[in-house]
Write a protein that holds these residues in place. Structure first.
Motif, PDB file in Angstrom:
ATOM      1  N   PRO A  73       0.821  -1.221   0.000  1.00  0.00           N
ATOM      2  CA  PRO A  73       0.000   0.000   0.000  1.00  0.00           C
ATOM      3  C   PRO A  73       0.851   1.265   0.000  1.00  0.00           C
ATOM      4  O   PRO A  73       1.953   1.299   0.543  1.00  0.00           O
ATOM      5  N   ARG A 109      -2.733   6.703   1.511  1.00  0.00           N
ATOM      6  CA  ARG A 109      -3.874   6.245   2.307  1.00  0.00           C
ATOM      7  C   ARG A 109      -4.589   5.148   1.531  1.00  0.00           C
ATOM      8  O   ARG A 109      -5.442   5.423   0.687  1.00  0.00           O
ATOM      9  N   PRO A 110      -4.255   3.885   1.802  1.00  0.00           N
ATOM     10  CA  PRO A 110      -4.810   2.798   0.994  1.00  0.00           C
ATOM     11  C   PRO A 110      -6.291   2.577   1.270  1.00  0.00           C
ATOM     12  O   PRO A 110      -6.773   2.814   2.377  1.00  0.00           O
ATOM     13  N   THR A 111      -6.986   2.093   0.257  1.00  0.00           N
ATOM     14  CA  THR A 111      -8.401   1.735   0.396  1.00  0.00           C
ATOM     15  C   THR A 111      -8.501   0.380   1.079  1.00  0.00           C
ATOM     16  O   THR A 111      -7.510  -0.353   1.224  1.00  0.00           O
ATOM     17  N   ALA A 112      -9.726   0.040   1.480  1.00  0.00           N
ATOM     18  CA  ALA A 112      -9.956  -1.268   2.103  1.00  0.00           C
ATOM     19  C   ALA A 112      -9.606  -2.394   1.134  1.00  0.00           C
ATOM     20  O   ALA A 112      -9.076  -3.433   1.532  1.00  0.00           O
ATOM     21  N   LEU A 139      -5.811  -2.810   1.012  1.00  0.00           N
ATOM     22  CA  LEU A 139      -5.332  -3.499   2.211  1.00  0.00           C
ATOM     23  C   LEU A 139      -5.643  -4.987   2.152  1.00  0.00           C
ATOM     24  O   LEU A 139      -4.837  -5.832   2.553  1.00  0.00           O
ATOM     25  N   PHE A 161      -3.245  -6.637  -0.236  1.00  0.00           N
ATOM     26  CA  PHE A 161      -1.924  -6.768   0.380  1.00  0.00           C
ATOM     27  C   PHE A 161      -1.908  -7.931   1.370  1.00  0.00           C
ATOM     28  O   PHE A 161      -0.951  -8.722   1.402  1.00  0.00           O
ATOM     29  N   GLU A 162      -2.951  -8.057   2.185  1.00  0.00           N
ATOM     30  CA  GLU A 162      -3.020  -9.142   3.155  1.00  0.00           C
ATOM     31  C   GLU A 162      -3.073 -10.495   2.458  1.00  0.00           C
ATOM     32  O   GLU A 162      -2.441 -11.464   2.905  1.00  0.00           O
ATOM     33  N   LYS A 168       0.362 -11.285   1.209  1.00  0.00           N
ATOM     34  CA  LYS A 168       1.222 -11.634   2.338  1.00  0.00           C
ATOM     35  C   LYS A 168       0.979 -13.074   2.787  1.00  0.00           C
ATOM     36  O   LYS A 168       1.926 -13.835   3.048  1.00  0.00           O
TER      37      LYS A 168
END
Length: 378
Positions: free
Chosen positions: A311, A314-317, A320, A323-324, A327
Motif C-alpha cells: 500500500p 492512504r490505501p483503500t480497504a 489493504l 496486500f493481506e 502476504k
C-alpha cells in the motif's frame, strides 16, 4: 581395535591424502607423544596439541599438524574445546588461522556449542581478524550440519527462530550473548540429510554429518571437498556394521577440503553497509539457497505480488485486503519449504528490506547535501 592397527590406518589415510593441514580430535596425550607426533614428524609435519588446565582431567585433546615446508606458527590459543593456531604461509607470507574444534557432546546443549564457537571466533579476531588472516574452523561439532544452532550462528551470526537440532526446537534464551562474529563463514560441505560422518551402531543408530569444515569466504575459497565414502559399497558397509571397523579406524569418518587462501580485501571503512552491498549479500544467499527451480519461481512470484500490492499513501480497504492476501500467499509458500530454506529466504527478505531503507537514507542525504550546497552558493 588395538591402537597399533588403528594408528597404522590413520597414518595411511594421511599419507594418501597428503594434506598441508591436519586437524585431529580426541587424541590421547600419551599416544601423541609416543607415537603419532614422531610418525608425522618423519613425514614432514609439525604438530601442536591442546594444553588443558590442571583442573581439567581430560586424557585427550585436539591436535593440529601442518607441513613444515609450507607454514610456520605465528601464535596459538588453547581453549577448552577449540585449539587455535595462527600460521604464516612461507610461500607468500599470507596468514591463516586454523580453529580445531571438539564441541560439547551433550545433544541437549546446543547453546553451549554456540558459546564455544563464538568464544573461539572472538579469540581469533583478537589476533587480527579477517583483515589479517583467513580462517578455517573444523572438527567434531557434535551437531548436524543440516540443521543446528551452531550452523545457524556461523551462517547468520545468531541462532534464528525455529532452528531445530536432532529433531528438537532449539530453546534460545531471551537474553543471550551468543550473537555476532566478524567472519563470513561458509560450510565446505553442502547440507544433505542423506550424508553422514558418524554412526554409532550402523543402520540401527542415528547417522549425522557431525564433522564440519567451515571457512571465512572473505579470505578463503573452497575448490573441492573430500568424498566421505570411498565407494557406494563402502557406504553400505558402514551402514551395515557401524564405526569403527577393520577399514575405518575411528568412529567418525574423515572429512577434508581443498582451500585457497585469498589476499586481504582493500575496503573503505563505513559504519553501515550500503544498499549495493546488502543486495549483493542477498543475491549470494539466493544462489546458495537449497531450493529446486519450481519452488524458486513460486517464491519469486509471491515476492513480486507482495511488492506490487504494497500500500501507498492512504490505501483503500480493497488495497489493504489485496496486500493481506499477497502476504498470506507468500507465508504459505515459504511454509512449504524445508526448514533450512525457510531461514535462508527470510534472511534474504530481511537483507532486501535493509537495502531499501539504506537507499532511502542515501536519497535523503543526497537531497540534504544539494540543499546545503545551494544555501552556501547564495
Amino acid at each position: 581395535m588395538e591402537w597399533e592397527a588403528r594408528s597404522d590406518l590413520v597414518v595411511e589415510e594421511l599419507i594418501e591424502a597428503s594434506p598441508d593441514l591436519i586437524a585431529l580430535q580426541e587424541v590421547m596425550y600419551e599416544l601423541y607423544e609416543s607415537d603419532l607426533q614422531p610418525r608425522l614428524a618423519s613425514l614432514g609435519y609439525v604438530g601442536t596439541i591442546q594444553q588443558r588446565s590442571r583442573k581439567d582431567d581430560h586424557q585427550t585433546g585436539n591436535a593440529t599438524f601442518f607441513r613444515e615446508s609450507r607454514f610456520e606458527i605465528s601464535w596459538e590459543a588453547h581453549r577448552s574445546r577449540v585449539l587455535l593456531v595462527g600460521l604464516r604461509d612461507l610461500h607468500g607470507g599470507a596468514e591463516i588461522c586454523v580453529a580445531n574444534a571438539h564441541l560439547e557432546g551433550n545433544p541437549r546443549k546446543p547453546m553451549d556449542r554456540v558459546s564455544q564457537v563464538r568464544s573461539a571466533l572472538l579469540d581469533a579476531s583478537k589476533h587480527g581478524g579477517p583483515e589479517r588472516h583467513g580462517l578455517i574452523l573444523c572438527g567434531d561439532f557434535n551437531a548436524p550440519l543440516i540443521s543446528s544452532a551452531v550452523a545457524s550462528f556461523l551462517c547468520f551470526g545468531q541462532v534464528l527462530p525455529g532452528v531445530q537440532e536432532f529433531g528438537y526446537a532449539v530453546d534460545v534464551p531471551s537474553k543471550v550473548p551468543e550473537t555476532g562474529h566478524p567472519y563470513a563463514m561458509q560450510s565446505a560441505y553442502t547440507p544433505d540429510p542423506c550424508e553422514f560422518s558418524f554412526t554409532l551402531r550402523g543402520a540401527a543408530g542415528s547417522c549425522h554429518m557431525l564433522d564440519h569444515v567451515w571457512y571465512d569466504a572473505a579470505r578463503v575459497q573452497c575448490q573441492a571437498v573430500r568424498e566421505v565414502f570411498r565407494s557406494p559399497e563402502h557406504r553400505e558397509a558402514v551402514l551395515a556394521h557401524g564405526l569403527p571397523n577393520e577399514a575405518d579406524p575411528s568412529d567418525h569418518l574423515p572429512v577434508g577440503a581443498v582451500l585457497r587462501l585469498l589476499p586481504a580485501p582493500v575496503k573503505e571503512l563505513q559504519a553501515d553497509p550500503g544498499p549495493d552491498e546488502l543486495l549483493h549479500a542477498a543475491e549470494e544467499l539466493w544462489q546458495a539457497c537449497p531450493l529446486p527451480q519450481e519452488q524458486r519461481e513460486r517464491f519469486l512470484a509471491c515476492e513480486e505480488a507482495l511488492s506490487s500490492a504494497l500500500p501507498a499513501g492512504r490505501p483503500t480497504a480493497e488495497a489493504l485486503a489485496a496486500f493481506e492476501a499477497a502476504k498470506q500467499a507468500r507465508e504459505a509458500c515459504v511454509a512449504a519449504f524445508p526448514a533450512e530454506a525457510q531461514l535462508v529466504v527470510e534472511r534474504i527478505s530481511d537483507l532486501r528490506k535493509q537495502a531499501r531503507k539504506a537507499e532511502q537514507r542515501r536519497a535523503r542525504q543526497s537531497a540534504k547535501d544539494v540543499k546545503e550546497s545551494k544555501a552556501k552558493a547564495k
